[in-house]
Design an enzyme around this catalytic site. Sequence first.
Site, PDB file in Angstrom:
ATOM      1  N   ASN A 110       0.796  -1.222   0.000  1.00  0.00           N
ATOM      2  CA  ASN A 110       0.000   0.000   0.000  1.00  0.00           C
ATOM      3  C   ASN A 110       0.831   1.276   0.000  1.00  0.00           C
ATOM      4  OD1 ASN A 110      -2.481   1.754   0.812  1.00  0.00           O
ATOM      5  ND2 ASN A 110      -1.052   2.052   2.502  1.00  0.00           N
ATOM      6  N   TYR A 113       2.969   9.031 -10.920  1.00  0.00           N
ATOM      7  CA  TYR A 113       2.054   8.246 -10.089  1.00  0.00           C
ATOM      8  C   TYR A 113       1.267   7.251 -10.938  1.00  0.00           C
ATOM      9  CZ  TYR A 113      -1.679   7.407  -6.636  1.00  0.00           C
ATOM     10  OH  TYR A 113      -2.583   6.824  -5.767  1.00  0.00           O
ATOM     11  N   ALA A 149       2.063   5.993 -13.804  1.00  0.00           N
ATOM     12  CA  ALA A 149       2.952   4.949 -14.314  1.00  0.00           C
ATOM     13  C   ALA A 149       3.142   3.844 -13.282  1.00  0.00           C
ATOM     14  CB  ALA A 149       4.302   5.559 -14.697  1.00  0.00           C
ATOM     15  N   THR A 150       3.317   4.233 -12.010  1.00  0.00           N
ATOM     16  CA  THR A 150       3.520   3.215 -10.971  1.00  0.00           C
ATOM     17  C   THR A 150       2.247   2.409 -10.734  1.00  0.00           C
ATOM     18  OG1 THR A 150       2.938   4.721  -9.133  1.00  0.00           O
ATOM     19  CG2 THR A 150       5.244   4.639  -9.805  1.00  0.00           C
TER      20      THR A 150
END
Length: 246
Positions: free
Chosen positions: A89, A154, A156-157
């Site tokens: 998370n 963000y 892309a991840t």
Amino acid sequence: MNDKKWVLVTGGSRGIGKGMTEHLAAQGYFVVFTFNSSQQLATELEESIKESGGEAKGYQCDGSVYSNVDLLCHSLLELYGAPYAVINNMGMTGDQLIYGFDIELYEKVIATNLNSAVYFNKCLIPAMSENREGKIVHISSVTGIKGNKGQMSYAATKAAMIGMTKTLSLEAARFDITVNSVAPGFIATDMVSQMPDAAKKKITKEVPLKRMGEIKDVSNLVEFLISEKASYITGQNFVVDGGLTA
């Protein structure tokens, strides 16, 4: 050694991570959670869960650094054995437009969001495989599906986490380990509550259900995915967004 099944929640002291830590502890799991900076917040969370009859333990770990993850995982395996479930998370947004793009900030987002999940999986899945059971859940985002201005790094991840979910589900299936991801939309966290009302109104206007989701909406789904009720579900991405990506 704790007799309860233990689960790991990375980035579990704030926001959605905190909600999952509290929720899973209330369901009878022994929850180990990581935090990066605030020992005070971690201690307060441990104590509040204990007062509610649950068990949780926080460990400081900068998950963007492999050596830190490797060291922590070795310690956890020695203390508690293989985890029953791992919820990857931890993350950050690092918003910026491509114009004037800061490479160092980009690399930090990649390391924090994506590399950390790779590191924890690499260190813990082999031990889970020996037990021939386990659940992996990646907390992705609708931004990895539909995009959002200023969040290229963000996005892309979070898109990569969905791809990683599908690949790992194929690799781990023979050990009876399921791997799924959850993609929250606009969720009402403490950070969101501090936004101006006009900004929150603009956000909810985009959502077909005309409201933000609650942390429990994510926690309930994660609880289901690590339960035996979801034993035949793997390699899937579940969107929790009030219809935003419909």
